[in-house]
Structures are given as C-alpha cells and as structure tokens.
Design an enzyme around this catalytic site. Structure first.
Site, PDB file in Angstrom:
ATOM      1  N   ASN A 339       0.820  -1.213   0.000  1.00 43.84           N
ATOM      2  CA  ASN A 339       0.000   0.000   0.000  1.00 43.84           C
ATOM      3  C   ASN A 339       0.856   1.268   0.000  1.00 43.84           C
ATOM      4  OD1 ASN A 339      -2.214  -1.645  -0.005  1.00 43.84           O
ATOM      5  ND2 ASN A 339      -3.165  -0.794   1.835  1.00 43.84           N
ATOM      6  N   LEU A 340       1.657   1.404  -1.037  1.00 47.29           N
ATOM      7  CA  LEU A 340       2.572   2.530  -1.166  1.00 47.29           C
ATOM      8  C   LEU A 340       2.421   3.183  -2.538  1.00 47.29           C
ATOM      9  CD1 LEU A 340       5.811   0.821   0.208  1.00 47.29           C
ATOM     10  CD2 LEU A 340       4.366   2.445   1.449  1.00 47.29           C
ATOM     11  N   PHE A 401       3.127   1.895  -7.769  1.00 44.24           N
ATOM     12  CA  PHE A 401       2.053   1.566  -6.832  1.00 44.24           C
ATOM     13  C   PHE A 401       2.324   0.171  -6.280  1.00 44.24           C
ATOM     14  CE2 PHE A 401      -1.982   4.227  -7.963  1.00 44.24           C
ATOM     15  CZ  PHE A 401      -1.230   5.389  -7.946  1.00 44.24           C
ATOM     16  N   GLU A 402       2.440   0.056  -4.969  1.00 44.45           N
ATOM     17  CA  GLU A 402       2.545  -1.245  -4.302  1.00 44.45           C
ATOM     18  C   GLU A 402       1.150  -1.586  -3.783  1.00 44.45           C
ATOM     19  OE1 GLU A 402       5.000  -3.175  -4.406  1.00 44.45           O
ATOM     20  OE2 GLU A 402       6.830  -1.989  -4.687  1.00 44.45           O
ATOM     21  N   ILE A 403       0.475  -2.496  -4.481  1.00 46.20           N
ATOM     22  CA  ILE A 403      -0.953  -2.722  -4.311  1.00 46.20           C
ATOM     23  C   ILE A 403      -1.233  -3.786  -3.257  1.00 46.20           C
ATOM     24  CG2 ILE A 403      -3.045  -3.523  -5.497  1.00 46.20           C
ATOM     25  CD1 ILE A 403      -1.791  -2.388  -8.094  1.00 46.20           C
TER      26      ILE A 403
END
Length: 561
Positions: A339-340, A401-403
């Site tokens: 989440n990043l 995006f780190e999903i």
C-alpha cells in the site's frame, strides 16, 4: 549454490527456535520428520531500525518485500543460505510464517468461495479470478477488434528470451491518428509473481472503454490525451508464476545465461535452484538511469540481480523504446505489495529536482487509495527502476504503486476488487480514482510543455532529443558510472493549419545532486510524409510553458515538388 527444495526452509526453521530473532538450536523444536513438507518460502521480519540497516539488508541479495515499517522490512526466505546471510550480517529477524504455500492455499479457498457466490464481479470486466497470460493477450486483441475507433493494439518492439511478444493497448478517441496528445502510461507485472499488478492495469483499460462515451470525465480525458496500457511487461516470468507450481514465487524474468540472445522455453523451469528459481534478471533493476550500485545486486542468484548491463533485457528495452517514441507525461508501474505510492529517487542523496511537484501528485493519488506516499529510498535503496530512468530521461512523472497490504498475489477479492474500486472509507475511490487523477495530470498542460504554431496540413512534425545519461557506480571492474546515449523521438501529423503539440519539457532533470534542470532543447522538424525534411528548429520549453513556433519555410515548400 542456493538450496534446491523449499522444504529445506522448513527444515532450517524447524531445527531451532527463535531467541531475540536469531535462529538457534533448541531441544523443544518439533522433529522435522513429523512436520508437513513446506510448499513455499518462509516470511520473516528483519529488524532494521536505522537507514544503514536497511541499506545493509538491501545489499544482501535477499527477496525483500515492499512491506516495511518503523524499524523493520519483511523478506522471503527460500533456504538456509538466506538465513546464513542474515546471520552473517548481524541482523535479527522474526519468523512470521514458515510456509507461504499454506497461506496461498487459504487464498485460493477464498477465490473458490467468491466464484461460488457470484458469476460477475463489480469490476469493469466483471471478472472473478486471476487472468492467465493467454487471457490477457486474448482480451487485448478483443478490445482492439471490437472498438477500432477507440482502441489500438500495440505490439512492443522486442521479443522476450522465450520468443514471446509483449502487447498493450492505446486508448483514445480517434486513436489511429498520431496527433500530438500527451500520454498516460500504466504498466503491470514487471515482477512475475505480482499478479494483481496486471489485473489493475487491465481493469482500467476496460473502465476507459466502457465509459468512453457515457462518463463526461473519461470522455474528456480520451479527447485530450491517450492512455497506453501494458498489463504484462514480463510475460515469460508471469507465465511460470501463474502456473502456481514450484515457480509460483518467481520474481525475475527467464534470463538463464548472460549474453545469450534466446533461451529454450524449458530452461526457465529446468534451472529452478530453490523452488522459486534464483536465475533471471530483476527487470525493474535493469533500466539505465542509475543502474548499478547499492539498491541492486551484481550476483546472478540475488533476487534483485540487475543484469549484465543497463537495458540488457528485452523487457526493459521494450519499455524504454515505448516511452522514447511517445510523449509520456505521467506513468505508473503497478507492483505488490505494501500500500505505497513511491516516487523517484530510489537511493538517498538528494530529492528529485522538482520534488514539491512530484510529491504533490503522489500525495493526491494516495488520498484516493489510502496508500502512503513517499520517496522510493524511504522504503529501502533501489536503482535501475523504470521511474528513475523515465524521470531523468524525459521528465515524465513516474510512480510505483505497491498494491494491497497482504501479499504478492492474495485472494482476488481483496487484492483486485477491493483495491481497484476502493473499500471502507475509500469505497468508490481506490486505484481506479488514483489512475484517473494520474491521467488528468498527464493531460494538464501545467505539468508538461506545449508547442503551438502553423504548419502545412498533412506534414509530419518530429521532435528529437539525444543526450548522455549515466548509470550509478556498479563497482567491480567498472571504473565509475557508465555513460550511455539516450535518444527520444516522437512524431505527429498536422491535421489543421494551427497545430498543438504536447511535449515533455526540454529542460531535463540532472542526475547530479543539486544541479536542477539542464537547459536542453527539442529539435523540431517539419517533413513531408515521405520523410523529406523541409525545416528544422530548436525549441526550448519548460514544464507548464507554451511556446509559439511557425514553420514558414515548410509552409512555402510543402506543396512544391
């Protein structure tokens, strides 16, 4: 040589107990023979309270996850050699899960439950399960065939090591005409095991097509700009991971031997050294800008192996050539997990020259999906990434995006449906809204340059820049950073006497700390369709600037043969 069987992870973990995070012998441990064989790597939390600890950890070649917090970084352990590296470095760790294979079985049970409950999800495509490589390629072709005025199939220039082509779609109203509009680029699956990263890109393609004529916001974006979507950057690696066998946790591409142009398909599975396969190149450490140095490894077995040379891999050359031939003003590379929203630079030593603008867009996107917006180096050092190269080569604002907060490919419902559409306080927003914010920024002239003027209808205008970039210092036999030439060239066709061309700023961010923007120019030429050059001008344009150009000689000579 790394260990060959993932059950050795369980052996190493079962043969001792954790004392202050360090594996030691212990009589109370459950005998290995009584434990089920592990089917995946272990997940450990490495204690790294200082930035120096994170830098040291990043230099070990381990399989680090993007999951990190105050004083820790989570990592996958594929065998006792990984534990030995941690121990030799004096780092402490705690085992979070000894067998990720078991966790994957729980995720797949959730997928089965979702499939039993509904046949159609609220996603734009309605899907309820992860795609295969064949699904992606078929659906991209179907979108282009069904909506030819809106969707164009794009085949990237270089075949992979296993002989596959990489495909994407370009989406815009009047998509077939090269008319000078700015481009938003969305990519997935640089890393093979990060299945949700491709799903989010593909769903955004469906979203744009589905609402191209009915949603005024999306209709405007597709009139003013273009969306270029490449859901699977690394098809060789993804195909192996998606089979969900011994290579499910594969991260890298299918490079088996440096310098070899083509590999038989079977080799990628044959040389499986530890159940994930340690061979291959991390294609998101292979881009030329800042390639080498800390933040990647020069060892082939390392999970962040950067490859033999910058752009040595066909996957990175594909993205390089795609970006270099278009005016990509904003790009997002999807990954998992943590989440990043990450932005350049990947290594500490000074922020990007336009940090305030760069951070502001990252923050705006993060307010839509609830992620944390930060510079990439604040996670741990990385170099050779796509956003570093793209920003310092073209000025494009690039992000990772780190999903999802949980895993590389957890259950479809949480990692794809919830994260794309938003859930909880972010319901109705999520990554869908973050992508739309990125697309809006890509078409906003305040974030790039604009050249307007007069030229003959039917003429082809070309914008060219060529310059020298450098890698980081890769060490070893290299004597400092390696210089390489970079060429950018894009074209548009003049359809009305007064043209408008959206270009990235010619003032290029310097790779040297504290220097700022380099005073470079675009070389603009006006040509006949057959390539005959009638006039050339040097044009300097800053971000947010509009410059007037008049091709008088081209106007006078265009119709004369």
């Amino acid at each position: 040589m790394l260990s060959r069987l993932p059950r050795r992870v369980a052996t190493a973990l079962a043969g001792g107990v954790l004392t202050a995070g360090v594996l030691t012998a212990g009589a109370a441990a459950v005998p290995v023979a009584e434990r089920p064989a592990a089917t995946g790597p272990a997940l450990v939390r490495v204690h790294a309270p200082a930035s120096a600890d994170r830098a040291q950890l990043a230099g070990l070649g381990l399989d680090l996850t993007p999951r990190a917090g105050a004083g820790f970084v989570d990592a996958l352990v594929h065998g006792p050699d990984d534990l030995a590296r941690l121990r030799a470095a004096g780092l402490r760790w705690t085992v979070l899960e000894s067998d990720l294979g078991e966790r994957q079985r729980r995720y797949r049970e959730l997928d089965q439950r979702l499939a039993a409950q509904t046949a159609v999800s609220p996603l734009p495509s309605g899907r309820i399960a992860y795609r295969t490589l064949g699904d992606y390629e078929r659906e991209l072709r179907e979108l282009a065939a069904r909506y030819p005025e809106l969707v164009r199939l794009v085949r990237l220039d270089h075949q992979t090591l296993e002989g596959r082509w990489v495909y994407g779609v370009e989406i815009a109203h009047g998509v077939q005409m090269p008319d000078g509009r700015p481009v938003f680029l969305l990519m997935g699956l640089h890393h093979a095991r990060e299945w949700p990263s491709g799903e989010h890109a593909m769903e955004f393609a469906y979203d744009l097509v589905r609402h191209a004529y009915t949603d005024p916001r999306i209709a405007r974006l597709l009139r003013e700009g273009r969306a270029l979507i490449v859901p699977v950057v690394n098809p060789d690696g993804f195909e192996k991971s998606r089979a969900a066998g011994a290579l499910e946790w594969k991260r890298k591409n299918c490079r088996q031997w440096d310098g070899v142009v083509e590999h038989p398909v079977a080799e990628c599975a044959t040389y499986a050294d530890n159940g994930l396969t340690s061979r291959g190149v991390d294609v998101n450490r292979n881009y030329g800008g800042f390639w080498g140095g800390r933040g990647s490894s020069d060892q082939w077995w390392a999970q962040d192996y950067r490859g033999q040379a910058p752009f040595s891999e066909p996957e990175t050359r594909n993205v390089r050539d795609l970006v270099a031939s278009r005016q990509v003003t904003v790009l997002i590379s999807n990954h998992t997990y943590g989440n990043l929203v990450l932005r350049s630079p990947g290594v500490a030593g000074g922020n990007a020259p336009e940090e305030s603008l760069y951070q502001a867009l990252g923050d705006r996107m993060a307010t839509q999906n609830g992620y944390t917006s930060q510079a990439a180096y604040q996670l741990y050092p990385t170099n050779g990434t796509v956003e570093d190269w793209a920003y310092y080569a073209t000025g494009a604002l690039g992000y990772t995006f780190e999903i999802n907060p949980k895993d590389f490919h957890p259950d479809f419902g949480s990692a794809v449906i919830d994260e794309y559409l938003g859930h909880g306080v972010y319901a109705g927003k999520g990554n869908r809204e973050a992508y739309l914010v990125a697309f809006e920024t890509a078409v906003d002239p305040g974030y790039h340059g604009v050249v307007t003027g007069f030229a003959p209808v039917g003429a082809v205008l070309r914008a060219v820049k060529e310059f020298t970039m450098r890698t980081d210092d890769p060490g070893g036999s290299a004597s400092g950073p390696i210089a390489f030439r970079q060429r950018l060239e894009s074209a548009m066709t003049v359809t009305v006497p007064r043209f408008t061309w959206h270009l990235n700023p010619s003032l290029r961010p310097s790779q040297e700390p504290g220097v700022g923007l380099l005073p470079e120019s675009w070389t603009l030429s006006c040509t006949r369709p057959d390539g005959t050059v009638l006039e050339t001008q040097q044009v300097t344009v800053a971000r947010g600037q509009r410059v007037e150009v008049r091709f008088d000689r081209c106007l006078a000579r265009f119709a004369v043969r």
